[in-house]
Design an enzyme around this catalytic site. Sequence first.
Site, mmCIF file in Angstrom:
data_model
loop_
_atom_site.group_PDB
_atom_site.id
_atom_site.type_symbol
_atom_site.label_atom_id
_atom_site.label_comp_id
_atom_site.label_asym_id
_atom_site.label_seq_id
_atom_site.Cartn_x
_atom_site.Cartn_y
_atom_site.Cartn_z
ATOM 1 N N TYR A 466 0.813 -1.230 0.000
ATOM 2 C CA TYR A 466 0.000 0.000 0.000
ATOM 3 C C TYR A 466 0.845 1.278 0.000
ATOM 4 O O TYR A 466 0.423 2.287 0.559
ATOM 5 C CB TYR A 466 -0.954 0.025 1.208
ATOM 6 C CG TYR A 466 -1.512 -1.307 1.620
ATOM 7 C CD1 TYR A 466 -2.342 -2.036 0.765
ATOM 8 C CD2 TYR A 466 -1.223 -1.862 2.859
ATOM 9 C CE1 TYR A 466 -2.856 -3.264 1.132
ATOM 10 C CE2 TYR A 466 -1.731 -3.098 3.241
ATOM 11 C CZ TYR A 466 -2.551 -3.792 2.374
ATOM 12 O OH TYR A 466 -3.064 -5.010 2.752
ATOM 13 N N HIS A 467 2.001 1.283 -0.681
ATOM 14 C CA HIS A 467 2.898 2.436 -0.612
ATOM 15 C C HIS A 467 3.277 2.988 -1.984
ATOM 16 O O HIS A 467 4.466 3.198 -2.258
ATOM 17 C CB HIS A 467 4.179 2.056 0.141
ATOM 18 C CG HIS A 467 3.969 1.696 1.565
ATOM 19 N ND1 HIS A 467 4.882 0.966 2.299
ATOM 20 C CD2 HIS A 467 2.942 1.961 2.417
ATOM 21 C CE1 HIS A 467 4.436 0.805 3.530
ATOM 22 N NE2 HIS A 467 3.251 1.381 3.620
ATOM 23 N N PRO A 468 2.344 3.272 -2.886
ATOM 24 C CA PRO A 468 2.729 3.812 -4.193
ATOM 25 C C PRO A 468 3.242 5.249 -4.089
ATOM 26 O O PRO A 468 2.700 6.066 -3.353
ATOM 27 C CB PRO A 468 1.422 3.752 -4.988
ATOM 28 C CG PRO A 468 0.341 3.839 -3.959
ATOM 29 C CD PRO A 468 0.882 3.101 -2.765
#
Length: 531
Positions: A466-468
């Site tokens: 969940y870290h774009p």
Amino acid sequence: MSSRQAEAAYDYVIVGAGSAGCVLAARLSEDPTVRVALVESGGKDRKAEIRIPAAFPKLFKSPYDWDFSTTKQTELGGRELYWPRGHVLGGCSSINAMMWVRGHRDDYDAWGEAAGPEWSYDAIVPYFRRAERWTGGTGEVSVYGTRGPLVVSPPRDPNLTTAAFLDACRGAGLEELPELNVPDPSGFSLTPVNQRAGRRWSTADGYLKPAARRRNLDVVTDARVRRLVFEGTRVTGVVADGGVVLRARREVILSAGAVGSPHLLMLSGIGDPDHLREIGIEPRAASSGVGRHLQDHLSTAVAMRCPLPVTLTGADTLANVGRFLLSGRGPLTSNVGEAVAFVRSTPELAAPDIELIYAPAPFVEHGLTPPAEHGLTIGVILLQPASEGRVTLTDEQATSAPRIDPGYLTHESDLRRLTAGVRQAEALFADSAFAPYTAGPMAPYPGIVDDEALARAIRDSSETLYHPVGTCRMGTDDASVTDPRLRVRGVDGLRVVDASVMPRITRGHTQAPTVAIAEKAAELIREDARA
């Protein structure tokens, strides 16, 4: 949206009330001489599960989530991966695992090389401290701020098995960190979390709600921004649902995230001209980097069955709900990722490139399906992927989801390093500290197999952490989308302030650096207004 809001002209219009947008709205509205509008496509953060830390998977694939999917990933067995993104006040800080992890000094020094020394580690630390309100003990080293809006605390009630993870890390010779957010977090620690008295504390809680009482701040929810408004080369406002125009006398600021911000730029004609014309959009400003340089942390789960009923499986009993509501204690205060270790895939590396996240639960497939049995997980995360991807338009409609292609494992080194990380997780589970709590592998982890079989398992089961970041990267070079002051190149009156401006993904989690970026951006915006 009220008629007063629809007709008003503001000094600043901020698009997106997530981790960055809430910070900006609060900081900019501290000046009573300016008017600020914060526009959020999602709703208010009133759902009970937002407050309960262990309940965050229940927010996935709900109205509080954009519920994106990637394109088919060729190196992950052709799978389309689910990407949750916050669609609510607080954005991802209202649906995430609350981990406050700044990253490594080298991350920000690399930013300094790309965007100037004002983004280096020593320059950015004051903005972390400005945001933080540490509520734990002073420890051996006090690295946190203590007066900021965003509460950071130790885990309130760690699971019994989390101590076994810490013991296993000690047995492996890893360094025990008195506090995780030191300049070089090589080692292991309990996870600092954004919680107050055992409950989630989002940027909406810390920044926006106190500021929302100000007369010069309008918070507009359930209003999707469709495109930007131009006068010549200057951005002067935004068009929201129903054709409503919100005007900005000074600036429009995009804080819609690494997916939303490049999406809105491209819909408004700012991007790669060839791609825009292919979609049917006339380019206004050529910026081929918009949507490119997409990076994300890929995670694979090493999961083990637990023979004892001591994990978070089935923790949502009436007794535990009551304990949480009455005292803010018990297993429902868990953020699931209760402890971490930062390690190197090969010893000669100068800084960690693998994170091991310990969860006292069988956390697979995002926790969307309640587990049927007790289990434990060490998530293995590739912190510095060599692979990059891209966000592009599907069509010219604002309501169409963009195409998200992270390009996972397209660089051959990524799989090799992720495999090395799995081997370290396996070694930790083999430590005697875990002997009472493990009873064989749990799917989709295949157990200890050869490298070829493990590579297949990684390709078949890895998911996003969940870290774009990176799709509107800042830099001093002309190819960067934003300059070091986060202004969009090629137009006037427009900035991007969110994780998309990061020149390189950090060795940690993206919530803390996104907040620090927004704190610094508010200062830059005020400086430019005075100038």
